[in-house]
Design a protein around this motif. Structure first.
Motif, PDB file in Angstrom:
ATOM      1  N   LEU A 159       0.935  -1.229   0.061  1.00 25.60           N
ATOM      2  CA  LEU A 159      -0.353  -0.046   0.106  1.00 25.60           C
ATOM      3  C   LEU A 159       0.691   1.109   0.055  1.00 25.60           C
ATOM      4  CD1 LEU A 159      -3.131  -1.147   2.292  1.00 25.60           C
ATOM      5  CD2 LEU A 159      -2.773  -0.509   0.206  1.00 25.60           C
ATOM      6  N   ALA A 160       2.122   1.470   1.152  1.00 26.73           N
ATOM      7  CA  ALA A 160       2.831   1.842   0.646  1.00 26.73           C
ATOM      8  C   ALA A 160       3.351   3.085  -0.644  1.00 26.73           C
ATOM      9  CB  ALA A 160       3.908   2.151   1.634  1.00 26.73           C
ATOM     10  N   ARG A 161       3.814   1.718  -0.893  1.00 22.87           N
ATOM     11  CA  ARG A 161       4.082   1.560  -2.977  1.00 22.87           C
ATOM     12  C   ARG A 161       3.646   2.415  -3.702  1.00 22.87           C
ATOM     13  NH1 ARG A 161       8.933  -0.958  -4.324  1.00 22.87           N
ATOM     14  NH2 ARG A 161       9.586  -1.472  -6.597  1.00 22.87           N
ATOM     15  N   ILE A 162       2.260   2.370  -3.523  1.00 25.26           N
ATOM     16  CA  ILE A 162       1.674   3.265  -4.288  1.00 25.26           C
ATOM     17  C   ILE A 162       0.803   4.481  -4.064  1.00 25.26           C
ATOM     18  CG2 ILE A 162       1.137   1.105  -5.851  1.00 25.26           C
ATOM     19  CD1 ILE A 162      -1.208   0.953  -4.486  1.00 25.26           C
ATOM     20  N   GLY A 163       1.345   4.237  -2.348  1.00 24.04           N
ATOM     21  CA  GLY A 163       0.611   5.905  -1.524  1.00 24.04           C
ATOM     22  C   GLY A 163      -0.636   6.109  -1.121  1.00 24.04           C
ATOM     23  N   VAL A 164      -1.031   4.608  -0.944  1.00 26.18           N
ATOM     24  CA  VAL A 164      -3.246   4.269  -0.427  1.00 26.18           C
ATOM     25  C   VAL A 164      -2.468   4.732   0.778  1.00 26.18           C
ATOM     26  CG1 VAL A 164      -3.981   2.708   0.269  1.00 26.18           C
ATOM     27  CG2 VAL A 164      -3.243   2.958  -2.309  1.00 26.18           C
ATOM     28  N   ILE A 165      -3.429   5.148   1.716  1.00 25.59           N
ATOM     29  CA  ILE A 165      -2.944   5.497   3.156  1.00 25.59           C
ATOM     30  C   ILE A 165      -3.568   4.623   3.661  1.00 25.59           C
ATOM     31  CG2 ILE A 165      -3.669   7.207   5.276  1.00 25.59           C
ATOM     32  CD1 ILE A 165      -4.061   9.460   2.310  1.00 25.59           C
ATOM     33  N   PHE A 166      -3.077   3.810   5.041  1.00 24.18           N
ATOM     34  CA  PHE A 166      -3.472   2.281   5.557  1.00 24.18           C
ATOM     35  C   PHE A 166      -3.986   2.103   7.045  1.00 24.18           C
ATOM     36  CE2 PHE A 166       0.767   1.604   5.316  1.00 24.18           C
ATOM     37  CZ  PHE A 166       1.191   1.524   6.119  1.00 24.18           C
ATOM     38  N   THR A 167      -4.656   1.875   7.957  1.00 25.47           N
ATOM     39  CA  THR A 167      -4.751   2.087   9.136  1.00 25.47           C
ATOM     40  C   THR A 167      -5.038   0.256   9.399  1.00 25.47           C
ATOM     41  OG1 THR A 167      -5.174   2.407  10.923  1.00 25.47           O
ATOM     42  CG2 THR A 167      -6.757   2.014   9.727  1.00 25.47           C
ATOM     43  N   VAL A 168      -3.816   0.046  10.563  1.00 30.89           N
ATOM     44  CA  VAL A 168      -3.434  -1.544  10.673  1.00 30.89           C
ATOM     45  C   VAL A 168      -4.902  -1.636  11.575  1.00 30.89           C
ATOM     46  CG1 VAL A 168      -2.448  -2.887  11.686  1.00 30.89           C
ATOM     47  CG2 VAL A 168      -1.706  -1.319  10.251  1.00 30.89           C
ATOM     48  N   VAL A 169      -5.562  -2.585  12.222  1.00 26.98           N
ATOM     49  CA  VAL A 169      -6.137  -2.637  13.280  1.00 26.98           C
ATOM     50  C   VAL A 169      -5.354  -3.673  14.025  1.00 26.98           C
ATOM     51  CG1 VAL A 169      -8.638  -2.692  14.602  1.00 26.98           C
ATOM     52  CG2 VAL A 169      -8.309  -0.939  12.515  1.00 26.98           C
TER      53      VAL A 169
END
Ligand code: WTA
Length: 665
Positions: A159-169
């Motif tokens: 996700l970081a590679r394509i610039g998608v902002i993520f949240t880990v739960v």
């Protein structure tokens, strides 16, 4: 406060002689880095590979106290973690050694997996391709609800590679807690697993997801097959990861998106005093710089190290020091799925022995739990490879520190207690075996890191005298701090209020601390209504909201009471609605309800039924009274009335409540 270990004795440790300095020498160096903190961090930033250098090191953002680091710079953290190594001699170096929890008849792990940097790079590229084909693009949001399996870091990196902002739960959180986070972030895609193993039990994770997703706008759920348990898959919404990967060419490559230094990498939700969890934003550039430097200074990371951090990636420690920090450093990282006491309390020592672990990063709660079983389970296993030990998450009591130093590390390894929090992104106060090592003292956090202006002050910002308790604050911005655009996801005003208002104009951590005569900082615990249960951060307000959502409960107040192992546990005072009865059965029902609605980490150690909560005339709950009743302790010094109530009033409600609680028992 404990004494410093005799420095002479410490200097006899041959491995460390070259790195040890006296306290004043470090402080002289530190002062120069803080005076010119902008110049200092600029130098540190040069250690990373940027696609484009920054124009300005530090700038104010659109909202008060939201700072922009390395403005104009372009980079990608997945590139720093993978491509850089895949192009170098490290391509065949092991990045992750993963061990599943279940064991065979001889106590050996049933499943282990290893990824070289090149293999990890390949997996991340393939998964990034899958995410693109699911329609995710730069700036979109995704949620990750995965246990401790390699697919978790692989997903974060993809996700970081394509610039998608993520949240880990965190995978121990309930459906409700998952839905709150997914909704706040506006995640379109959720990545999860069928199930996983925890203390020998199979946990059906997908079932929780099915419940959570109903109340969200999630369009697609990607499911990793880990445990092989029966799950239901909804046509058109749910996809097995292995099916999605089947169509991806083996050698597919997805170029890392050149991202602004200020681009949000992830949002991690953490508990505060009031309201829903706070979405802490971390940027890309500043965060990468802080992690890169702390991996060197705090962990002294080298190419022949085997690094084992026992945290769960669901919390910030895992984000920073199982995934991004150690991968940027090109380390070999041990990752373990389960609990330290399964199938026996020897599990971690076996892992250390089996893999020749050199750097061990753990938590005080686990140490206190394992200490109870004596030295034998540890000493049965070879720990001669260990060279550095650190702990994190809560204050470490001197007894636990000594056990780590004497028994686990055999008096060979520096043992530290790294202070930081979700908001800081990385370690800010710690011993620095990789830079200059000052004398150890059992239980202290040590001196602030270079470039970090940490201080202990009163409400007005006046520096506290040595030995005097005050608030821990950070007086200058640092890379890795809460990032643009709003510090806290969608809540710039709350960000300002929570962190910058309490002590005017400096960053308020929410911790109490003491500085000793040497300038060492000793964090004592939270100064707000946040609990640290086994190192997990839990808001009393969140637990109270859960309790009052139960049909039988009219009012509830939760306080933390000291616990020998967990540091602190929640005790709930509950006022029932009329028609409902207190007693063990109701208490058990409420405890079960909290576990299901919040997660097992928040299980109250007891529920006390009362007819009313002690409140001041302005309606504020007198928590001091509750704490005294819950611990069976005294009210303490009433001259500093934190509760803004009259002394008599406090005493009276204390007596009243004590009587009621005793009767209830
Ligand atoms: C506490 C965890 C004493 C502190 C990385 C802080 C500590 C909160 C230490 C943040 C330590 C963390 N000594 N206290 N070494 N490390 N804390 O956000 O109260 O889960 O405010 O981040 O943990 O918890 P969080």
């Amino acid at each position: 406060m404990s004494e410093a270990l005799p420095f002479d004795e410490y200097l006899e440790l041959p491995n460390w002689r070259a790195r040890t300095v006296d306290i004043e020498a470090y402080k002289r160096f530190w002062r120069t880095t803080v005076e010119d903190f902008v110049g200092f961090w600029e130098k540190e930033a040069r250690n990373l590979e940027w696609f484009r250098p920054w124009d300005r090191v530090l700038e104010s953002g659109e909202h008060p106290f939201v700072f922009k680091w390395f403005v104009g710079g372009l980079l990608n953290i997945s590139y720093l973690c993978l491509d850089r190594h895949a192009k170098s001699w490290r391509r065949n170096k092991v990045a992750y050694i993963w061990e599943g929890e279940p064991v065979d008849g001889d106590g050996r792990p049933l499943s282990t997996r290893k990824y070289t940097y090149y293999e990890l790079y390949r997996e991340v590229n393939r998964l990034a391709h899958v995410f693109l084909s699911l329609g995710l693009r730069k700036g979109d949001r995704a949620a990750i609800y995965l246990p401790m399996i390699p697919e978790l870091p692989i997903t974060m990196l993809a996700l970081a590679r394509i610039g998608v902002i993520f949240t880990v739960v965190f995978s121990g959180f309930s459906a409700e807690n998952l839905a709150i986070r997914v909704n706040d972030l506006g995640a379109k895609v959720l990545v999860t697993a069928d199930g996983f193993y925890r203390r020998g039990r199979l946990i059906n994770l997908k079932e929780v997801v099915d419940k959570a997703v109903e109340s969200t706008d999630v369009e697609k759920v990607v499911v990793v097959k880990r445990a092989g348990n029966e799950v239901s898959m909804k046509e058109g919404r749910d996809f097995w990861l292995h099916d999605l990967l089947r169509t991806v060419p083996e050698n597919v490559s997805v170029e890392p998106e050149p991202l602004d230094s200020t681009h949000p990498l992830y949002v991690l939700y953490t508990s505060g005093t009031t309201g829903k969890p706070k979405g802490i934003i971390h940027d890309t550039g500043g965060y990468a710089v802080l992690l890169n430097s702390t991996m060197k200074w705090v962990f002294d990371i080298r190419d022949d190290d085997v690094y084992f951090c026992t945290a769960d990636i669901g919390w910030v420690t895992g984000h920073s020091y199982i995934v991004f920090g150690p991968l940027m450093a090109g380390a070999t990282i041990v990752m373990y799925e389960g609990t330290p006491d399964y199938p026996t309390v020897e599990r971690w020592w076996q892992i250390i022995e089996r893999n020749g672990v050199t750097i061990f990063y753990t938590t005080p709660t686990a140490v206190r739990m394992l200490m109870r079983f004596g030295n034998e389970p540890v000493q049965k296993h070879n720990r001669s490879t260990l060279r550095i030990i650190h702990s994190v998450g809560e204050p470490i009591n001197p007894a636990a520190w000594k056990w780590l130093f004497e028994v686990v590390g055999e008096r060979r390894c520096p043992v530290g207690s790294t202070w930081w929090m979700t908001e800081t992104g990385g370690i800010l106060i710690s011993h620095l075996p990789g830079l200059m090592l000052t004398p150890l003292k059992p239980g202290t956090n040590g001196l602030p890191l270079p470039g970090i202006d940490a201080e202990v002050v009163d409400e007005k910002g006046v520096v506290a005298a040595p030995g005097q308790r005050g608030y821990l604050v950070i007086r200058k911005p640092w890379p890795g701090m809460l990032g643009p655009p709003t510090g806290m996801w969608k809540e710039p005003e709350r960000y300002r209020q929570v962190y910058w208002e309490k002590v005017n104009g400096v960053f308020f951590t929410g911790d109490y601390a003491v500085k000793d005569v040497d300038g060492y900082i000793w964090v004592a615990g939270r100064a707000d209504e946040v609990l640290k249960v086994a190192g997990h951060r839990i808001g009393t307000y969140e637990l109270e909201s859960v309790l009052v959502s139960h049909a039988a409960v009219s009012e509830a107040a939760v306080v933390g009471v000291p616990d020998e192992i967990k540091g602190e546990t929640p005790v709930a005072f509950v006022v029932l609605k009329s028609g409902y009865q207190g007693g063990n059965e109701t208490a058990e029902q409420l405890i079960k309800y909290v576990r299901e609605t919040y997660g097992a980490i928040a299980t109250p150690s007891s529920i006390l039924f009362v007819s009313k909560l002690p409140k001041t005339r302005s309606g504020k709950i007198m928590r001091r009274v509750l704490r005294a009743v819950a611990t069976g302790g005294s009210l303490g010094d009433l001259t500093t009335l934190e509760d803004e109530a009259a002394v008599d009033e406090v005493k009276e409600s204390y007596e009243q409540l004590l009587k009621e609680v005793r009767r209830g028992r």
